[in-house]
Design a protein around this motif. Structure first.
Motif, PDB file in Angstrom:
ATOM      1  N   TYR A   1       8.262  25.306  -5.200  1.00  0.00           N
ATOM      2  CA  TYR A   1       8.090  25.397  -6.650  1.00  0.00           C
ATOM      3  C   TYR A   1       7.258  26.624  -7.007  1.00  0.00           C
ATOM      4  O   TYR A   1       7.625  27.402  -7.909  1.00  0.00           O
ATOM      5  CB  TYR A   1       7.423  24.123  -7.162  1.00  0.00           C
ATOM      6  N   TYR A   2       6.153  26.804  -6.297  1.00  0.00           N
ATOM      7  CA  TYR A   2       5.276  27.934  -6.598  1.00  0.00           C
ATOM      8  C   TYR A   2       5.810  29.254  -6.040  1.00  0.00           C
ATOM      9  O   TYR A   2       5.671  30.308  -6.684  1.00  0.00           O
ATOM     10  CB  TYR A   2       3.859  27.665  -6.082  1.00  0.00           C
TER      11      TYR A   2
ATOM     12  N   SER B   1       0.850  -1.186   0.000  1.00  0.00           N
ATOM     13  CA  SER B   1       0.000   0.000   0.000  1.00  0.00           C
ATOM     14  C   SER B   1       0.888   1.239   0.000  1.00  0.00           C
ATOM     15  O   SER B   1       1.960   1.259   0.617  1.00  0.00           O
ATOM     16  CB  SER B   1      -0.896   0.000   1.233  1.00  0.00           C
ATOM     17  N   ALA B   2       0.449   2.289  -0.697  1.00  0.00           N
ATOM     18  CA  ALA B   2       1.223   3.532  -0.758  1.00  0.00           C
ATOM     19  C   ALA B   2       0.951   4.433   0.433  1.00  0.00           C
ATOM     20  O   ALA B   2       1.650   5.432   0.618  1.00  0.00           O
ATOM     21  CB  ALA B   2       0.883   4.265  -2.055  1.00  0.00           C
ATOM     22  N   ALA B   3      -0.043   4.103   1.243  1.00  0.00           N
ATOM     23  CA  ALA B   3      -0.464   4.995   2.323  1.00  0.00           C
ATOM     24  C   ALA B   3       0.686   5.333   3.270  1.00  0.00           C
ATOM     25  O   ALA B   3       0.844   6.496   3.685  1.00  0.00           O
ATOM     26  CB  ALA B   3      -1.625   4.377   3.094  1.00  0.00           C
ATOM     27  N   ALA B   4       1.502   4.327   3.628  1.00  0.00           N
ATOM     28  CA  ALA B   4       2.601   4.556   4.567  1.00  0.00           C
ATOM     29  C   ALA B   4       3.625   5.530   3.986  1.00  0.00           C
ATOM     30  O   ALA B   4       4.104   6.439   4.680  1.00  0.00           O
ATOM     31  CB  ALA B   4       3.270   3.225   4.920  1.00  0.00           C
ATOM     32  N   ASP B   5       3.964   5.375   2.709  1.00  0.00           N
ATOM     33  CA  ASP B   5       4.925   6.278   2.066  1.00  0.00           C
ATOM     34  C   ASP B   5       4.383   7.700   1.995  1.00  0.00           C
ATOM     35  O   ASP B   5       5.089   8.672   2.300  1.00  0.00           O
ATOM     36  CB  ASP B   5       5.242   5.795   0.650  1.00  0.00           C
ATOM     37  N   PHE B   6       3.137   7.832   1.588  1.00  0.00           N
ATOM     38  CA  PHE B   6       2.547   9.163   1.425  1.00  0.00           C
ATOM     39  C   PHE B   6       2.401   9.866   2.776  1.00  0.00           C
ATOM     40  O   PHE B   6       2.557  11.082   2.866  1.00  0.00           O
ATOM     41  CB  PHE B   6       1.197   9.056   0.714  1.00  0.00           C
ATOM     42  N   ASP B   7       2.141   9.124   3.808  1.00  0.00           N
ATOM     43  CA  ASP B   7       2.042   9.720   5.135  1.00  0.00           C
ATOM     44  C   ASP B   7       3.427  10.160   5.626  1.00  0.00           C
ATOM     45  O   ASP B   7       3.580  11.250   6.189  1.00  0.00           O
ATOM     46  CB  ASP B   7       1.428   8.721   6.107  1.00  0.00           C
ATOM     47  N   TYR B   8       4.430   9.330   5.396  1.00  0.00           N
ATOM     48  CA  TYR B   8       5.775   9.601   5.894  1.00  0.00           C
ATOM     49  C   TYR B   8       6.427  10.786   5.165  1.00  0.00           C
ATOM     50  O   TYR B   8       7.118  11.610   5.766  1.00  0.00           O
ATOM     51  CB  TYR B   8       6.640   8.353   5.724  1.00  0.00           C
ATOM     52  N   TYR B   9       6.206  10.893   3.860  1.00  0.00           N
ATOM     53  CA  TYR B   9       6.886  11.914   3.054  1.00  0.00           C
ATOM     54  C   TYR B   9       6.036  13.162   2.791  1.00  0.00           C
ATOM     55  O   TYR B   9       6.469  14.040   2.032  1.00  0.00           O
ATOM     56  CB  TYR B   9       7.322  11.312   1.716  1.00  0.00           C
ATOM     57  N   GLU B  10       4.868  13.248   3.392  1.00  0.00           N
ATOM     58  CA  GLU B  10       3.976  14.365   3.080  1.00  0.00           C
ATOM     59  C   GLU B  10       4.635  15.716   3.335  1.00  0.00           C
ATOM     60  O   GLU B  10       4.541  16.635   2.499  1.00  0.00           O
ATOM     61  CB  GLU B  10       2.682  14.263   3.885  1.00  0.00           C
ATOM     62  N   ARG B  11       5.296  15.891   4.463  1.00  0.00           N
ATOM     63  CA  ARG B  11       5.913  17.187   4.770  1.00  0.00           C
ATOM     64  C   ARG B  11       7.004  17.524   3.761  1.00  0.00           C
ATOM     65  O   ARG B  11       7.103  18.674   3.300  1.00  0.00           O
ATOM     66  CB  ARG B  11       6.494  17.169   6.176  1.00  0.00           C
ATOM     67  N   THR B  12       7.826  16.542   3.399  1.00  0.00           N
ATOM     68  CA  THR B  12       8.896  16.768   2.421  1.00  0.00           C
ATOM     69  C   THR B  12       8.335  17.206   1.076  1.00  0.00           C
ATOM     70  O   THR B  12       8.807  18.175   0.465  1.00  0.00           O
ATOM     71  CB  THR B  12       9.727  15.478   2.231  1.00  0.00           C
ATOM     72  N   ILE B  13       7.320  16.496   0.614  1.00  0.00           N
ATOM     73  CA  ILE B  13       6.740  16.800  -0.699  1.00  0.00           C
ATOM     74  C   ILE B  13       5.970  18.115  -0.659  1.00  0.00           C
ATOM     75  O   ILE B  13       5.985  18.885  -1.630  1.00  0.00           O
ATOM     76  CB  ILE B  13       5.860  15.631  -1.173  1.00  0.00           C
ATOM     77  N   ARG B  14       5.318  18.411   0.462  1.00  0.00           N
ATOM     78  CA  ARG B  14       4.613  19.690   0.603  1.00  0.00           C
ATOM     79  C   ARG B  14       5.605  20.855   0.466  1.00  0.00           C
ATOM     80  O   ARG B  14       5.321  21.853  -0.206  1.00  0.00           O
ATOM     81  CB  ARG B  14       3.913  19.771   1.958  1.00  0.00           C
TER      82      ARG B  14
ATOM     83  N   PHE C   1      -0.749  31.564  -6.899  1.00  0.00           N
ATOM     84  CA  PHE C   1      -1.093  31.517  -5.473  1.00  0.00           C
ATOM     85  C   PHE C   1      -2.214  30.522  -5.210  1.00  0.00           C
ATOM     86  O   PHE C   1      -2.165  29.751  -4.237  1.00  0.00           O
ATOM     87  CB  PHE C   1      -1.502  32.911  -4.987  1.00  0.00           C
ATOM     88  N   LEU C   2      -3.223  30.519  -6.071  1.00  0.00           N
ATOM     89  CA  LEU C   2      -4.332  29.579  -5.893  1.00  0.00           C
ATOM     90  C   LEU C   2      -3.869  28.141  -6.087  1.00  0.00           C
ATOM     91  O   LEU C   2      -4.299  27.235  -5.358  1.00  0.00           O
ATOM     92  CB  LEU C   2      -5.457  29.916  -6.877  1.00  0.00           C
ATOM     93  N   GLU C   3      -2.989  27.920  -7.064  1.00  0.00           N
ATOM     94  CA  GLU C   3      -2.469  26.573  -7.294  1.00  0.00           C
ATOM     95  C   GLU C   3      -1.645  26.090  -6.102  1.00  0.00           C
ATOM     96  O   GLU C   3      -1.660  24.909  -5.769  1.00  0.00           O
ATOM     97  CB  GLU C   3      -1.626  26.538  -8.572  1.00  0.00           C
ATOM     98  N   LYS C   4      -0.917  26.996  -5.487  1.00  0.00           N
ATOM     99  CA  LYS C   4      -0.088  26.627  -4.335  1.00  0.00           C
ATOM    100  C   LYS C   4      -0.936  26.095  -3.189  1.00  0.00           C
ATOM    101  O   LYS C   4      -0.484  25.246  -2.411  1.00  0.00           O
ATOM    102  CB  LYS C   4       0.715  27.847  -3.866  1.00  0.00           C
ATOM    103  N   GLN C   5      -2.167  26.574  -3.099  1.00  0.00           N
ATOM    104  CA  GLN C   5      -3.057  26.153  -2.015  1.00  0.00           C
ATOM    105  C   GLN C   5      -3.681  24.778  -2.257  1.00  0.00           C
ATOM    106  O   GLN C   5      -4.336  24.230  -1.367  1.00  0.00           O
ATOM    107  CB  GLN C   5      -4.191  27.183  -1.828  1.00  0.00           C
ATOM    108  N   LYS C   6      -3.491  24.226  -3.437  1.00  0.00           N
ATOM    109  CA  LYS C   6      -4.169  22.981  -3.797  1.00  0.00           C
ATOM    110  C   LYS C   6      -3.389  21.723  -3.435  1.00  0.00           C
ATOM    111  O   LYS C   6      -3.754  20.625  -3.861  1.00  0.00           O
ATOM    112  CB  LYS C   6      -4.470  22.969  -5.306  1.00  0.00           C
ATOM    113  N   PHE C   7      -2.312  21.870  -2.657  1.00  0.00           N
ATOM    114  CA  PHE C   7      -1.482  20.703  -2.374  1.00  0.00           C
ATOM    115  C   PHE C   7      -2.267  19.528  -1.791  1.00  0.00           C
ATOM    116  O   PHE C   7      -2.105  18.394  -2.264  1.00  0.00           O
ATOM    117  CB  PHE C   7      -0.331  21.066  -1.434  1.00  0.00           C
ATOM    118  N   PRO C   8      -3.101  19.710  -0.765  1.00  0.00           N
ATOM    119  CA  PRO C   8      -3.828  18.548  -0.219  1.00  0.00           C
ATOM    120  C   PRO C   8      -4.639  17.804  -1.277  1.00  0.00           C
ATOM    121  O   PRO C   8      -4.639  16.564  -1.312  1.00  0.00           O
ATOM    122  CB  PRO C   8      -4.734  19.175   0.847  1.00  0.00           C
TER     123      PRO C   8
END
Length: 214
Positions: free
Chosen positions: A22-23, A3-16, A66-73
């Motif tokens: 980027y923006y 399952s990808a859930a563990a990876d996405f939870d662990y790396y969320e702050r890094t990717i955010r 700016f609006l795109e930057k808010q769409k991360f979640p």
């Protein structure tokens, strides 16, 4: 399959952080360009109609970024859903300035700033980066791949082995690399014209400012 859930939870702050940086970079560059045009218009009172149109375009770009930057979640959850219940494993081909996703997606990921994050399943790697094209609806790319299956584009493989006479600093300006950066067809032409026109105006305005002091 894992399952990808563990990876996405662990790396969320890094990717955010990657996503927001980027923006922010593009917001700052657009803001500086807007400030230069506004300053020039206020001081020299020249080309006011053209400058007004450029300012409107830049303000629109700033609002969009700016609006795109808010769409991360929303964007992040979309990638998570794409990899559930089974993780999608992609074939990756490496070029000099990009990683190419070798499936129906036809995505080029810019090598600059890319992160390869080890997955909870040690067999796979989570590549996080951004599309090489400047004009794209969704720049963030999160790709699972097996690093042992990584292949090389033929011309890049030859260059790695020294079979090329073109200097490295000139390779960035090859037609193939420029097309990958801006897109294809009409987007390639319009994108280059718009960026070059903005750059030309900014250089002219900066030169006018410099002439005041020297």
């Amino acid at each position: 399959m894992m399952s990808a859930a563990a990876d996405f939870d662990y790396y969320e702050r890094t990717i955010r952080t990657m996503y927001q940086n980027y923006y922010w970079k593009r917001i700052v560059i657009s803001g500086i360009a807007l400030a230069i045009i506004m300053g020039y218009s206020g001081i020299f009172q020249d080309n006011l109609v053209l400058n007004f149109l450029l300012m409107v375009v830049l303000i629109g770009i700033l609002i969009f970024l700016f609006l795109e930057k808010q769409k991360f979640p929303e964007v992040y959850q979309a990638f998570l859903r794409e990899n559930q219940p089974q993780v999608q494993i992609h074939k990756i081909q490496e070029e000099e300035y990009s990683y190419n996703v070798m499936d129906d997606k036809k995505i080029r990921i810019n090598k600059k700033g890319v992160r390869n994050l080890p997955s909870n399943n040690k067999q796979y790697t989570l590549m996080v980066g951004f599309s090489k094209a400047f004009f794209t609806r969704e720049p963030l790319q999160i790709i699972y791949y097996n690093i042992l299956d990584l292949t090389y584009e033929e011309k890049f493989r030859l260059r790695r082995n020294g079979y090329t006479k073109m200097p490295r600093f000139l390779r960035r300006f090859t037609l193939r690399n420029l097309q990958a950066s801006v897109g294809n067809g009409l987007r390639f032409v319009l994108g280059n014209i718009f960026l070059l026109f903005i750059l030309y105006r900014l250089l002219r305005y900066l030169w006018s400012f410099l002439r005041i002091f020297f």
